[in-house]
Design an enzyme around this catalytic site. Structure first.
Site, PDB file in Angstrom:
ATOM      1  N   LYS A 206      24.735  42.108  33.694  1.00 18.14           N
ATOM      2  CA  LYS A 206      24.933  42.146  34.860  1.00 18.14           C
ATOM      3  C   LYS A 206      23.864  41.360  35.679  1.00 18.14           C
ATOM      4  CE  LYS A 206      25.949  44.884  39.086  1.00 18.14           C
ATOM      5  NZ  LYS A 206      25.279  43.892  39.954  1.00 18.14           N
ATOM      6  N   ARG A 211      27.653  35.932  43.692  1.00 17.83           N
ATOM      7  CA  ARG A 211      29.080  35.756  42.960  1.00 17.83           C
ATOM      8  C   ARG A 211      29.685  34.508  43.423  1.00 17.83           C
ATOM      9  NH1 ARG A 211      32.632  40.016  42.123  1.00 17.83           N
ATOM     10  NH2 ARG A 211      34.562  39.502  41.038  1.00 17.83           N
ATOM     11  N   ARG A 226      31.624  35.654  47.511  1.00 21.97           N
ATOM     12  CA  ARG A 226      32.138  37.042  47.449  1.00 21.97           C
ATOM     13  C   ARG A 226      32.928  37.081  48.771  1.00 21.97           C
ATOM     14  NH1 ARG A 226      30.058  41.699  45.143  1.00 21.97           N
ATOM     15  NH2 ARG A 226      28.109  40.677  44.636  1.00 21.97           N
ATOM     16  N   GLU A 255      28.990  34.311  38.368  1.00 26.57           N
ATOM     17  CA  GLU A 255      27.953  34.542  39.140  1.00 26.57           C
ATOM     18  C   GLU A 255      27.005  33.366  38.907  1.00 26.57           C
ATOM     19  OE1 GLU A 255      26.024  37.302  40.617  1.00 26.57           O
ATOM     20  OE2 GLU A 255      27.712  38.560  40.542  1.00 26.57           O
ATOM     21  N   PHE A 294      32.437  35.141  33.811  1.00 29.05           N
ATOM     22  CA  PHE A 294      32.846  36.346  33.364  1.00 29.05           C
ATOM     23  C   PHE A 294      34.487  36.679  33.417  1.00 29.05           C
ATOM     24  CE2 PHE A 294      30.827  37.852  37.238  1.00 29.05           C
ATOM     25  CZ  PHE A 294      32.065  38.194  38.026  1.00 29.05           C
ATOM     26  N   ARG A 365      39.637  49.159  43.106  1.00 24.03           N
ATOM     27  CA  ARG A 365      40.931  50.183  42.790  1.00 24.03           C
ATOM     28  C   ARG A 365      40.530  50.300  41.080  1.00 24.03           C
ATOM     29  NH1 ARG A 365      43.653  50.897  47.137  1.00 24.03           N
ATOM     30  NH2 ARG A 365      43.723  49.266  48.499  1.00 24.03           N
ATOM     31  N   LYS A 371      29.735  49.514  36.503  1.00 28.96           N
ATOM     32  CA  LYS A 371      28.460  48.665  36.569  1.00 28.96           C
ATOM     33  C   LYS A 371      27.386  49.677  36.139  1.00 28.96           C
ATOM     34  CE  LYS A 371      27.951  48.997  41.574  1.00 28.96           C
ATOM     35  NZ  LYS A 371      27.695  48.102  42.772  1.00 28.96           N
TER      36      LYS A 371
END
Length: 500
Positions: A206, A211, A226, A255, A294, A365, A371
């Site tokens: 992470k 983002r 993002r 990222e 990712f 969702r 994380k």
């Protein structure tokens, strides 16, 4: 519409909010519908109009006694404000505001002020609005949610839902159009995440970066944040990397961050400063943004968004294995723990644990992405700040913190903290917070709920002091999050989950 906004603001029931909104949307004309959806979601289709509190205070004539304003009239006025530039524009903008507010009743004036200043928070966030769009048009909620993910636009989704099921189902992934991002759910710890998802999973680093969503179609490349804001012009270094990939079309999720000479990440503030402002002539290799990916949603004409994560990761490996975020696939618990420890040792935040069978779904969702951080961290909204004392006299110091109500979008106060604030942050707060001020007293400056801050804490406890019934334990500031909006702050349910 203004009455509906007030009704929704008063009611905390998600079901009743949905019913009230659906009733309004069902009665809106085709041309009005996208505008109404945008406004009730707190957005203005024309974008930021540059109208501040000072301009609005000057344009507040005596309210009209009878309502006469139509949605189309106000939308036209907003378009005129957006296009008013150059010599004489200050006067033109003042005249437009005076005319619009002069025709507005008192409730309409309050609504317009809230909309123009970004304070319209009556609880019609994306989740409630998608429910209302589905209900108003008799469409399947799953189809509406999917259309919203693929278009990134609630107004466009509402128009598609009115056009019918075929229009909704006809929405596809489009290279060059940003997709609403999938988000992760906080896990209690690594063991809990591994236990939830089973053995068929991948564990990613992470990263402490920004983002990005990258689209390439031939020679055309676009980079989105993002919040789906395009920043292509600010990141030519990222564009150059993507242009060299051996493919014709691709959508990558990932990222970006700046790395120091030793390969460790530079500070989040450094990355966001470079990400937001773009490079300068003096920039050197240290200030280059490096992408790490990712997920892959599309590759060379093949849409992958409905395929399992394992297929999507294979697509990244086929064109950019060197840009894949550090990961271990189907690890043993011991291997996952070593990867977690390695992420921390390399200067990163922790890990993401993901189901290899999971599909890409916008928002939080489901629990396919978990994380894991070494301590509990939450993104909260700054509601106010108190003036400091002693060495901090003259600086805004103690922060009032709020967590997002998932149904209303309002920020519910959950605690205060002055810990973790460096002199640099104290100086920044004292200069920045008055720009967001709504009122003040002798001790405190109260703010519009616009600023998001990352807070680290040891846990939570039940409390009758705060309206949400929960309070933070040993909270301290980690950093501010200019890349996040209040709608992306963590929910009070996530704080309450710490009580279990």
């Amino acid at each position: 519409m203004v009455q509906t906004s007030a009704d929704v603001a008063r009611d905390r029931s998600r079901t009743r909010k949905t019913e009230v909104l659906a009733g309004l949307l069902g009665g809106a004309g085709d041309a009005e519908l996208p505008i109404v959806v945008a406004w009730l979601s707190g957005e203005i289709p024309q974008g930021r109009l540059g109208v501040g509190w000072r301009s609005l205070s000057k344009a507040a004539p005596v309210p009209a006694s009878e309502p006469s304003l139509e949605v189309a009239q106000v939308d036209t006025a907003f378009s005129a404000l957006a296009s008013a530039n150059g010599p004489g524009s200050t006067r033109r903008r003042a005249d437009i505001l005076a005319s619009m507010f002069g025709a507005a009743t008192e409730p309409e004036q309050r609504f317009l002020v809230a909309l123009l200043t970004g304070e319209l928070r009556q609880g019609a966030l994306a989740g409630v609005m998608t429910d209302a769009i589905a209900k108003a048009n008799g469409q399947a909620l799953t189809a509406v949610r999917r259309a919203h993910m693929l278009t990134g636009s609630l107004p466009e989704t509402a128009a598609l839902a009115r056009a019918g099921a075929d229009a909704l189902s006809g929405v596809g992934l489009e290279v060059g159009r940003a997709v609403a991002p999938m988000l992760a759910t906080p896990a209690d710890d690594l063991d809990a995440a591994l236990g939830l998802l089973g053995a068929d999973l991948v564990v990613d680093y992470k990263l402490d970066g920004a983002r990005i969503q990258v689209h390439r179609n031939g020679d055309e490349i676009a980079v989105y944040t993002r919040t789906l804001r395009e920043v292509t012009a600010n990141v030519p270094d990222l564009v150059e990397v993507v242009a060299r990939l051996p493919c014709d079309s691709v959508i990558l999720d990932g990222e970006t961050l700046m790395l120091a000479d030793d390969g460790r990440p530079r500070s989040f503030q450094d990355t966001m400063s470079r990400f937001g402002s773009g490079p300068t002539a003096a920039d050197d290799a240290e200030r280059l943004l490096k992408p790490f990916f990712f997920d892959c949603l599309h590759l060379d004409g093949d849409d992958l968004i409905d395929r399992p994560l394992s297929d999507r990761l294979a697509a990244i490996d086929s064109i950019a294995p060197h840009l894949r975020i550090p990961a271990v696939t189907r690890p043993t618990p011991e291997e996952a723990r070593r990867h977690f420890d390695a992420a921390l040792a390399d200067g990163h935040e922790g890990v993401m644990v993901k189901s290899l069978d999971g599909r890409y779904v916008a928002g939080r969702r489901g629990k396919a992405w978990q994380k894991v951080k070494p301590t509990h961290t939450f993104d909260l909204v700054v509601l106010a700040a108190e003036w400091g004392s002693g060495r901090r006299t003259g600086w805004l110091s103690n922060l009032h913190l709020g967590a997002r109500d998932p149904d209303t979008g309002e920020a519910i106060m959950v605690g205060k903290t002055f810990k973790g604030l460096t002199d640099e942050l104290l100086q920044w707060q004292t200069a920045e917070f008055p720009k967001h001020e709504t009122r003040r007293d002798s001790h405190t400056v109260y703010l519009r709920p616009e600023i998001v801050v990352e807070i680290e804490l040891d846990g939570a406890q039940r409390s009758s002091r705060y309206p949400g019934g929960v309070a933070l334990r040993f909270a301290r500031v980690v950093r501010y999050r200019p890349d996040k909006t209040p709608a992306q702050a963590d929910s009070i349910e996530a704080i309450r989950a710490l009580l279990k």
